[in-house]
Design a protein around this motif. Structure first.
Motif, PDB file in Angstrom:
ATOM      1  N   LEU A  48      -4.455   0.894  -2.174  1.00  0.00           N
ATOM      2  CA  LEU A  48      -4.557  -0.386  -1.475  1.00  0.00           C
ATOM      3  C   LEU A  48      -4.882  -1.475  -2.492  1.00  0.00           C
ATOM      4  CD1 LEU A  48      -4.492  -1.520   1.465  1.00  0.00           C
ATOM      5  CD2 LEU A  48      -6.983  -1.332   1.464  1.00  0.00           C
ATOM      6  N   ALA A  49      -4.237  -2.612  -2.342  1.00  0.00           N
ATOM      7  CA  ALA A  49      -4.414  -3.703  -3.297  1.00  0.00           C
ATOM      8  C   ALA A  49      -5.534  -4.638  -2.866  1.00  0.00           C
ATOM      9  CB  ALA A  49      -3.110  -4.480  -3.442  1.00  0.00           C
ATOM     10  N   HIS A  50      -6.260  -5.140  -3.871  1.00  0.00           N
ATOM     11  CA  HIS A  50      -7.265  -6.189  -3.647  1.00  0.00           C
ATOM     12  C   HIS A  50      -6.739  -7.461  -4.299  1.00  0.00           C
ATOM     13  CE1 HIS A  50     -11.157  -8.114  -3.084  1.00  0.00           C
ATOM     14  NE2 HIS A  50     -11.115  -8.494  -4.360  1.00  0.00           N
ATOM     15  N   VAL A  51      -6.588  -8.501  -3.482  1.00  0.00           N
ATOM     16  CA  VAL A  51      -5.943  -9.732  -3.950  1.00  0.00           C
ATOM     17  C   VAL A  51      -6.969 -10.854  -4.066  1.00  0.00           C
ATOM     18  CG1 VAL A  51      -4.132 -11.422  -3.458  1.00  0.00           C
ATOM     19  CG2 VAL A  51      -3.793  -9.019  -2.834  1.00  0.00           C
ATOM     20  N   GLU A  52      -6.883 -11.584  -5.159  1.00  0.00           N
ATOM     21  CA  GLU A  52      -7.700 -12.782  -5.361  1.00  0.00           C
ATOM     22  C   GLU A  52      -6.798 -13.920  -5.822  1.00  0.00           C
ATOM     23  OE1 GLU A  52     -10.883 -12.091  -8.068  1.00  0.00           O
ATOM     24  OE2 GLU A  52     -11.846 -10.528  -6.847  1.00  0.00           O
ATOM     25  N   ASP A  53      -6.887 -15.044  -5.117  1.00  0.00           N
ATOM     26  CA  ASP A  53      -6.070 -16.218  -5.437  1.00  0.00           C
ATOM     27  C   ASP A  53      -4.582 -15.875  -5.472  1.00  0.00           C
ATOM     28  OD1 ASP A  53      -8.384 -17.783  -5.721  1.00  0.00           O
ATOM     29  OD2 ASP A  53      -8.612 -17.178  -7.834  1.00  0.00           O
ATOM     30  N   PRO A  93       0.825  -1.209   0.000  1.00  0.00           N
ATOM     31  CA  PRO A  93       0.000   0.000   0.000  1.00  0.00           C
ATOM     32  C   PRO A  93       0.863   1.265   0.000  1.00  0.00           C
ATOM     33  CG  PRO A  93       0.093  -0.923   2.201  1.00  0.00           C
ATOM     34  CD  PRO A  93       0.808  -1.899   1.295  1.00  0.00           C
ATOM     35  N   PHE A  94       0.280   2.390  -0.349  1.00  0.00           N
ATOM     36  CA  PHE A  94       1.020   3.646  -0.292  1.00  0.00           C
ATOM     37  C   PHE A  94       0.115   4.770   0.180  1.00  0.00           C
ATOM     38  CE2 PHE A  94      -0.539   3.353  -4.701  1.00  0.00           C
ATOM     39  CZ  PHE A  94      -1.113   4.600  -4.909  1.00  0.00           C
ATOM     40  N   ASP A  95       0.765   5.771   0.742  1.00  0.00           N
ATOM     41  CA  ASP A  95       0.089   6.970   1.249  1.00  0.00           C
ATOM     42  C   ASP A  95       1.071   8.112   1.067  1.00  0.00           C
ATOM     43  OD1 ASP A  95      -1.137   9.020   2.654  1.00  0.00           O
ATOM     44  OD2 ASP A  95      -1.824   7.722   4.288  1.00  0.00           O
ATOM     45  N   LEU A  96       0.853   8.941   0.038  1.00  0.00           N
ATOM     46  CA  LEU A  96       1.836   9.942  -0.355  1.00  0.00           C
ATOM     47  C   LEU A  96       1.219  11.332  -0.468  1.00  0.00           C
ATOM     48  CD1 LEU A  96       3.499   7.883  -3.235  1.00  0.00           C
ATOM     49  CD2 LEU A  96       4.453   8.251  -0.955  1.00  0.00           C
ATOM     50  N   GLU A  97       2.018  12.336  -0.147  1.00  0.00           N
ATOM     51  CA  GLU A  97       1.656  13.727  -0.378  1.00  0.00           C
ATOM     52  C   GLU A  97       2.566  14.266  -1.469  1.00  0.00           C
ATOM     53  OE1 GLU A  97       1.782  15.891   3.268  1.00  0.00           O
ATOM     54  OE2 GLU A  97       0.112  14.777   4.170  1.00  0.00           O
ATOM     55  N   MET A  98       1.980  14.707  -2.584  1.00  0.00           N
ATOM     56  CA  MET A  98       2.756  15.118  -3.760  1.00  0.00           C
ATOM     57  C   MET A  98       2.093  16.316  -4.428  1.00  0.00           C
ATOM     58  SD  MET A  98       3.200  11.254  -5.306  1.00  0.00           S
ATOM     59  CE  MET A  98       1.458  10.928  -4.970  1.00  0.00           C
ATOM     60  N   GLU A  99       2.848  16.927  -5.312  1.00  0.00           N
ATOM     61  CA  GLU A  99       2.299  18.030  -6.095  1.00  0.00           C
ATOM     62  C   GLU A  99       1.758  17.510  -7.426  1.00  0.00           C
ATOM     63  OE1 GLU A  99       3.596  22.460  -5.788  1.00  0.00           O
ATOM     64  OE2 GLU A  99       5.406  21.239  -5.858  1.00  0.00           O
ATOM     65  N   LEU A 100       0.599  18.016  -7.762  1.00  0.00           N
ATOM     66  CA  LEU A 100      -0.085  17.646  -8.999  1.00  0.00           C
ATOM     67  C   LEU A 100      -0.089  18.855  -9.929  1.00  0.00           C
ATOM     68  CD1 LEU A 100      -2.053  15.175 -10.000  1.00  0.00           C
ATOM     69  CD2 LEU A 100      -3.855  16.824  -9.480  1.00  0.00           C
ATOM     70  N   VAL A 140      -5.617  -8.066  -8.266  1.00  0.00           N
ATOM     71  CA  VAL A 140      -6.505  -7.909  -9.425  1.00  0.00           C
ATOM     72  C   VAL A 140      -6.957  -6.469  -9.595  1.00  0.00           C
ATOM     73  CG1 VAL A 140      -7.296 -10.302  -9.333  1.00  0.00           C
ATOM     74  CG2 VAL A 140      -8.530  -8.547  -8.034  1.00  0.00           C
ATOM     75  N   ARG A 141      -6.910  -5.711  -8.542  1.00  0.00           N
ATOM     76  CA  ARG A 141      -7.240  -4.301  -8.651  1.00  0.00           C
ATOM     77  C   ARG A 141      -6.639  -3.546  -7.479  1.00  0.00           C
ATOM     78  NH1 ARG A 141     -11.930  -2.236  -5.794  1.00  0.00           N
ATOM     79  NH2 ARG A 141     -12.761  -3.802  -4.355  1.00  0.00           N
ATOM     80  N   ILE A 142      -6.382  -2.274  -7.684  1.00  0.00           N
ATOM     81  CA  ILE A 142      -5.963  -1.410  -6.591  1.00  0.00           C
ATOM     82  C   ILE A 142      -6.906  -0.206  -6.565  1.00  0.00           C
ATOM     83  CG2 ILE A 142      -3.548  -2.143  -6.653  1.00  0.00           C
ATOM     84  CD1 ILE A 142      -2.841   0.395  -8.101  1.00  0.00           C
ATOM     85  N   PHE A 143      -7.168   0.268  -5.391  1.00  0.00           N
ATOM     86  CA  PHE A 143      -8.094   1.389  -5.239  1.00  0.00           C
ATOM     87  C   PHE A 143      -7.602   2.274  -4.096  1.00  0.00           C
ATOM     88  CE2 PHE A 143      -9.392  -2.046  -2.522  1.00  0.00           C
ATOM     89  CZ  PHE A 143      -9.780  -1.447  -1.343  1.00  0.00           C
ATOM     90  N   GLY A 144      -8.130   3.479  -4.068  1.00  0.00           N
ATOM     91  CA  GLY A 144      -7.689   4.366  -3.009  1.00  0.00           C
ATOM     92  C   GLY A 144      -8.425   5.692  -3.014  1.00  0.00           C
ATOM     93  N   ALA A 145      -7.929   6.580  -2.181  1.00  0.00           N
ATOM     94  CA  ALA A 145      -8.512   7.919  -2.041  1.00  0.00           C
ATOM     95  C   ALA A 145      -7.569   8.946  -2.652  1.00  0.00           C
ATOM     96  CB  ALA A 145      -8.772   8.239  -0.579  1.00  0.00           C
ATOM     97  N   PHE A 146      -8.151  10.062  -3.028  1.00  0.00           N
ATOM     98  CA  PHE A 146      -7.394  11.136  -3.677  1.00  0.00           C
ATOM     99  C   PHE A 146      -7.931  12.449  -3.122  1.00  0.00           C
ATOM    100  CE2 PHE A 146      -6.352  14.018  -7.168  1.00  0.00           C
ATOM    101  CZ  PHE A 146      -5.044  13.654  -7.429  1.00  0.00           C
TER     102      PHE A 146
END
Length: 294
Positions: free
Chosen positions: A126-131, A104-111, A135-141
């Motif tokens: 955050l990663a979602h793992v299957e088997d 997982p990651f949690d970063l403060e950066m310039e856009l 299979v997908r990663i999701f998070g907040a912005f």
């Protein structure tokens, strides 16, 4: 003995998985509207990357933070390169680690937004793992530009204050080379532990670097001293003596003299003069003042 009735049970969906098929259209609509309003208030959006299809999804607030035009469809590379150039390697590595090993990651950066405006954001993933496979990663912005700039401004002001404090300390006890091999240290005000240590360190470094043979300690600006301050002055004198430099004290006021005597200060090897002018004249006449630099 009377017992309090058990707390009422909440019949809601907080903290529980909900089957969307059991919700009414009105509930879904209200939930979507509430989510959008909450995101706008908190300036927090969401994102999701489908690793199998390599498709990137943004919520409405994430589009707003990026300031993209209607109809804009982001892909992974575009999403990464929205960040300022110096941050692109950071977010690229974070996404890669999240996809490959589920880190997982949690970063403060310039856009850099679509309209070329720079702003600070916080991105989490955050990663979602299957088997055993991501299979997908999701998070907040989140748009944190206002608070980040206040934070940076505060750090800058604190740095300026510290620099000014250091400058004031140096000005209140400047080390002046008045002649070849002769240094003068005018002392103003009281010496606490920290200030005495800082002055001593600067003085000893200067004695060594310039090969000084005489050090004039001018106490004209010191009206009274307590035991601690007097002890610090004596430590400065002893330290310079250990480096082979002769100490000259000048501008000693009666109150200061009484304190030094009360402490039993041994000044037999220290020259004392009434004022700085006389001290400089005495130092210049000393054979050691003209010794070559180390």
């Amino acid at each position: 003995m009377n017992q309090s009735p058990p707390p009422a049970r909440r019949e809601d969906t907080i903290g529980r998985d909900v089957d969307p098929s059991t919700l009414s259209d009105d509930t879904i609509r209200r939930t979507v509207i509430l989510l959008q309003q909450t995101q706008a208030l908190a300036r927090v959006g969401g994102w999701e990357l489908d690793c199998r299809a390599n498709q990137l999804f943004w919520t409405e607030e994430t589009y707003r933070i990026h300031e993209t035009p209607p109809g804009f469809v982001p892909d992974v590379q575009q999403g990464i390169h929205f960040y300022a150039p110096e941050w692109v390697p950071v977010i690229a590595k974070a996404v890669e680690r999240c996809v490959t090993v589920g880190e997982p990651f949690d970063l403060e950066m310039e856009l850099v937004t679509y309209t070329k405006r720079r702003l600070w954001v916080r991105a989490t993933g955050l990663a979602h793992v299957e088997d055993g496979k991501v299979v997908r990663i999701f998070g907040a912005f989140q748009d944190i530009d206002d608070q980040k700039r206040r934070e940076l401004e505060l750090k800058e002001k604190i740095a300026i204050i510290e620099q000014q404090r250091s400058t004031i300390h140096s000005m209140s006890a400047p080390i002046i080379q008045v002649w070849d091999g002769v240094l003068a240290l005018p002392v103003v005000g009281q010496l606490d532990e920290a200030r005495a240590a800082e002055i001593t360190e600067r003085l000893l470094q200067t004695v060594v670097s310039l090969g000084a043979a005489q050090v004039i300690l001018d106490l004209t600006g010191v009206e009274t001293v307590d035991d601690a301050t007097a002890d610090h002055l004596l430590r400065i004198i002893r330290a310079t003596t250990l480096l082979g430099a002769q100490s000259i004290i000048t501008g000693v006021r009666p109150a200061v003299a009484q304190t030094l005597v009360a402490l039993g200060a041994d000044l037999t090897t220290t020259t004392v003069r009434s004022n700085l002018r006389e001290a400089i004249k005495a130092a210049m006449k000393s054979p050691s003042a003209a010794r070559p630099q180390r």
